[in-house]
Design a protein around this motif. Structure first.
Motif, mmCIF file in Angstrom:
data_model
loop_
_atom_site.group_PDB
_atom_site.id
_atom_site.type_symbol
_atom_site.label_atom_id
_atom_site.label_comp_id
_atom_site.label_asym_id
_atom_site.label_seq_id
_atom_site.Cartn_x
_atom_site.Cartn_y
_atom_site.Cartn_z
ATOM 1 N N HIS A 52 64.445 -12.690 22.695
ATOM 2 C CA HIS A 52 64.228 -11.278 22.310
ATOM 3 C C HIS A 52 64.892 -10.964 20.889
ATOM 4 O O HIS A 52 65.924 -11.042 20.539
ATOM 5 N N ASP A 53 63.986 -10.071 20.137
ATOM 6 C CA ASP A 53 64.526 -9.621 19.050
ATOM 7 C C ASP A 53 64.256 -7.924 19.052
ATOM 8 O O ASP A 53 63.206 -7.644 19.407
ATOM 9 N N ASP A 54 65.237 -7.090 19.056
ATOM 10 C CA ASP A 54 65.187 -5.852 19.189
ATOM 11 C C ASP A 54 64.083 -5.067 18.270
ATOM 12 O O ASP A 54 63.474 -4.039 18.926
#
Length: 66
Positions: A52-54
């Motif tokens: 996951h990348d914010d």
């Protein structure tokens, strides 16, 4: 296709002979069988990682079936 399936939109970020990196809108579990579809063409494989990348979403690494 047998069983349940779910569509997740994504962008193909990188592709190599045996794998691809897809930036997806949602997470996909490791070891899940997937198909990357573009028009009438399909690449089949298994999710190796999903990170996951914010800001961007989910980077999904797919190892292609032989």
């Amino acid at each position: 296709m047998d069983g349940w399936w779910h569509t997740v939109q994504g962008n193909l970020e990188e592709i190599e002979e045996g794998s691809a990196l897809v930036l997806a809108e949602g997470p996909i579990s490791s070891n899940k069988k997937v198909r990357i579809c573009c028009g009438s063409k399909q690449l089949k494989g298994t999710v190796k990682t999903c990170e996951h990348d914010d800001v961007l979403g989910f980077f999904v690494e797919v190892q292609f079936d032989s």
